[in-house]
Design an enzyme around this catalytic site. Sequence first.
Site, mmCIF file in Angstrom:
data_model
loop_
_atom_site.group_PDB
_atom_site.id
_atom_site.type_symbol
_atom_site.label_atom_id
_atom_site.label_comp_id
_atom_site.label_asym_id
_atom_site.label_seq_id
_atom_site.Cartn_x
_atom_site.Cartn_y
_atom_site.Cartn_z
ATOM 1 N N LYS A 87 0.779 -1.110 0.096
ATOM 2 C CA LYS A 87 -0.126 0.069 -0.058
ATOM 3 C C LYS A 87 0.897 1.051 -0.125
ATOM 4 O O LYS A 87 1.911 1.258 0.668
ATOM 5 C CB LYS A 87 -0.876 -0.020 1.295
ATOM 6 C CG LYS A 87 -1.992 -1.303 1.346
ATOM 7 C CD LYS A 87 -2.937 -0.720 0.124
ATOM 8 C CE LYS A 87 -4.092 -1.886 0.132
ATOM 9 N NZ LYS A 87 -5.085 -1.516 -0.704
ATOM 10 N N ASP A 109 -0.215 -0.666 -4.502
ATOM 11 C CA ASP A 109 -1.788 -0.147 -4.631
ATOM 12 C C ASP A 109 -1.734 1.257 -3.961
ATOM 13 O O ASP A 109 -1.618 1.542 -2.853
ATOM 14 C CB ASP A 109 -2.773 -0.854 -3.870
ATOM 15 C CG ASP A 109 -4.239 -0.378 -3.965
ATOM 16 O OD1 ASP A 109 -4.315 0.618 -4.742
ATOM 17 O OD2 ASP A 109 -5.056 -1.113 -3.650
ATOM 18 N N GLU A 160 -1.830 -0.073 -8.806
ATOM 19 C CA GLU A 160 -3.553 -0.004 -8.797
ATOM 20 C C GLU A 160 -3.721 1.362 -8.358
ATOM 21 O O GLU A 160 -3.260 1.789 -7.574
ATOM 22 C CB GLU A 160 -3.710 -1.282 -7.762
ATOM 23 C CG GLU A 160 -5.023 -1.606 -7.931
ATOM 24 C CD GLU A 160 -5.516 -2.770 -6.493
ATOM 25 O OE1 GLU A 160 -4.467 -3.714 -6.277
ATOM 26 O OE2 GLU A 160 -6.242 -2.664 -6.092
ATOM 27 N N ASP A 216 -9.199 0.006 -10.111
ATOM 28 C CA ASP A 216 -9.873 -0.553 -8.647
ATOM 29 C C ASP A 216 -11.098 0.327 -8.568
ATOM 30 O O ASP A 216 -12.139 0.082 -8.880
ATOM 31 C CB ASP A 216 -8.990 -0.937 -7.414
ATOM 32 C CG ASP A 216 -9.794 -1.287 -6.451
ATOM 33 O OD1 ASP A 216 -11.035 -1.946 -6.497
ATOM 34 O OD2 ASP A 216 -8.970 -1.702 -5.169
ATOM 35 N N LYS A 220 -14.163 -6.638 -7.405
ATOM 36 C CA LYS A 220 -14.233 -7.082 -5.878
ATOM 37 C C LYS A 220 -15.875 -7.496 -5.705
ATOM 38 O O LYS A 220 -16.552 -6.652 -6.314
ATOM 39 C CB LYS A 220 -13.892 -5.997 -5.016
ATOM 40 C CG LYS A 220 -12.529 -5.887 -4.865
ATOM 41 C CD LYS A 220 -12.305 -4.750 -3.978
ATOM 42 C CE LYS A 220 -10.891 -4.255 -3.764
ATOM 43 N NZ LYS A 220 -10.397 -3.036 -3.644
HETATM 44 MG MG LIG Z 1 -7.085 -1.470 -4.486
#
Ligand SMILES: [Mg+2]
Length: 358
Positions: A163, A190, A218, A243, A267
Amino acid sequence: MSLRIVDLQVKEFNLPLVEPFVISLGTTYAAENILVSVELENGVTGYGEGAPFAYVTGETQQTAIKAVEAAKSLVVGKDAGAYRAIAADLARTFRVQTSARMAIEMAILDALTKSWGIPLYQFFGGVSDQVETDITIGIMPAAEAFDKAKYWAAQGFNHIKIKVGNDLAADVERVAAIHEAAPNCRLKVDANQGYTAKEALAFLHELDKRGIVIELLEQPVPAWDLKGLKFVTQNSTVPIAADESVFSSRDALHVAMEGAADVINIKLAKASVLDVVNIHAICQSYNLELMVGCMIESRLALSMAVHMVAGLGGFGYVDLDGFFSLAEEPIVGGFKQEAEVLSVGHVRAGIGAEPKEK
Ligand SMILES: [Mg+2]
């Protein structure tokens, strides 16, 4: 026996974490999810989990619970075999309550496939019965990230997701530390919307200078900034994934037609269950790569995702590690885990996972 849905129930499903999880959008101390059950006239009960996360889905636990309660009239009395019609009805009325829909659709499909006596990975197409997941390292000091990466690599993980998105210089240091700690692991990064398009390119340039090759970046820019996303995609050799920019199959089509990303991260919490099948088809038609992600979810929702991803096939990037952060295990059954491999081949019917407390 009749597949008529006779009851739909929802309750809070709180999942305490081992430690706070930090991403560029905020810090999570406990996942406040929802648990849904549907009962069929034949006596079979199906379970579903929803993962509202205000920063991403725009829902809270309480709005998601209200949405499920309000959806009762669209669900109870219907035949579970008409799952696609029910999902379409729900999508029209509860367009933005995606995690509420996710939980309801999951519970219906669990009850239905339990009644039919088939596991969900076969329902989705049976391409495979297992996936290899990455493990995510949140925003933290580089030295801590180094230790975590060493630990996970020793546990047999070959894919790490990192992250970033708060502080460019610290982000580069964190990625470099993880690369050093786990040189054989493939790295996804991400930004959770944390950069501008130019910052994203500067970040990638900095990694390039240090000889660090990543698998993908991402959601570098805000969800609404499709122009920025396209700019990054067109000016980078690193695959760029959308995303938060893609919730529905309509969003996916838009990104595909614009050429705004190379990869779409699907997702359940964004697309619910059945629209994932549409996004999958769009990605394959446009030759976009497929990724699957998750929220902080229990083995119930994550097992559903494993069934879906393994059954549909074609996912090049798998990020289904939400359960590693949980302090307690509220679910019985579900996928079997061996290091990074999650498999559902042993499941005889439905999701194969149930809450300990019903
Ligand atoms: Mg993501």
